[in-house]
Design an enzyme around this catalytic site. Structure first.
Site, PDB file in Angstrom:
ATOM      1  N   HIS A  55       3.187   4.719  -9.495  1.00  0.00           N
ATOM      2  CA  HIS A  55       4.349   4.139 -10.543  1.00  0.00           C
ATOM      3  C   HIS A  55       3.461   3.306 -11.375  1.00  0.00           C
ATOM      4  CE1 HIS A  55       6.883   4.929  -7.198  1.00  0.00           C
ATOM      5  NE2 HIS A  55       7.708   5.073  -7.743  1.00  0.00           N
ATOM      6  N   ASP A  98      10.789  10.820  -2.095  1.00  0.00           N
ATOM      7  CA  ASP A  98      10.755  10.347  -3.190  1.00  0.00           C
ATOM      8  C   ASP A  98      10.401   8.917  -3.168  1.00  0.00           C
ATOM      9  OD1 ASP A  98      13.148   8.978  -2.939  1.00  0.00           O
ATOM     10  OD2 ASP A  98      14.158  10.240  -4.307  1.00  0.00           O
ATOM     11  N   SER A  99      10.338   8.237  -4.381  1.00  0.00           N
ATOM     12  CA  SER A  99      10.158   6.779  -4.653  1.00  0.00           C
ATOM     13  C   SER A  99      11.125   5.900  -3.692  1.00  0.00           C
ATOM     14  CB  SER A  99      10.215   6.354  -6.085  1.00  0.00           C
ATOM     15  OG  SER A  99       9.252   6.924  -6.713  1.00  0.00           O
TER      16      SER A  99
END
EC number: 2.3.1.251
Length: 182
Positions: A55, A98-99
């Protein structure tokens, strides 16, 4: 969720299942259809192993970063081919964490213009177009259009895409390992 992704993947490649191979027609859609089908009909397969979802720290505060998963455990498979110019085409499906540590499947088509340093070493740059399903969007189909780059040695590659976004969303460098099965 996986059933939705399977249906979407079949829609992407469905022209290949028809007796459609109308190579006499010219135009953009005919070229797209022929490219997808040539890739789908390839006998070459590759495996994908997601390794990082970084990120971009310029778009997220430390608290958010600390709460995100940046190790996207998962697996994928695809079919690929190199065209007459030596450029790579792939049709793929991948599932990863995913995140938010939720399951995220993605499927689509990818293209990379390849630069061959020699028979073993290549650099690639291109794009991917596909669809993903995310838990935070109730697993509704979300279109994906993103840049793609790779560094390749023989049958092994490190491939990445950058998911563009705004402040507090997107702006993620997603990287996976790719192994061409021969």
């Amino acid at each position: 969720m996986i059933k939705k992704l399977a249906v979407i993947t079949l829609l992407i490649i469905s022209p290949c299942f028809h007796a459609f191979a109308d190579t006499s027609s010219d135009g953009f859609w005919s070229d797209v259809k022929n490219t997808l089908c040539e890739t789908w009909n390839s006998s070459e397969y590759e495996l994908y192993v997601p390794v990082s979802t970084w990120h971009n720290r310029q778009f997220y505060d430390k608290e958010k970063i600390d709460g995100y998963n940046e190790q996207p455990w998962g697996l994928g498979i695809g079919k690929y081919r190199y065209d007459a110019d030596g450029d790579w085409h792939g049709i793929y499906a991948m599932v990863f964490a995913d995140s938010h540590n939720e399951t995220e499947p993605v499927a689509g088509y990818a293209f990379q213009k390849m630069w061959h340093a020699n028979n073993d070493f290549r650099l690639g740059a291109g794009y991917t177009v596909g669809v993903t399903l995310r838990q935070d969007y109730h697993y509704l189909p979300i279109p994906v259009i993103a840049p793609l780059a790779s560094i390749e040695y023989k049958q092994f590659a490190v491939q990445s895409t950058y998911i563009v976004g705004g402040q507090g969303n997107g702006n993620i460098l997603f990287t996976w390992l790719k192994w061409q099965l021969k």
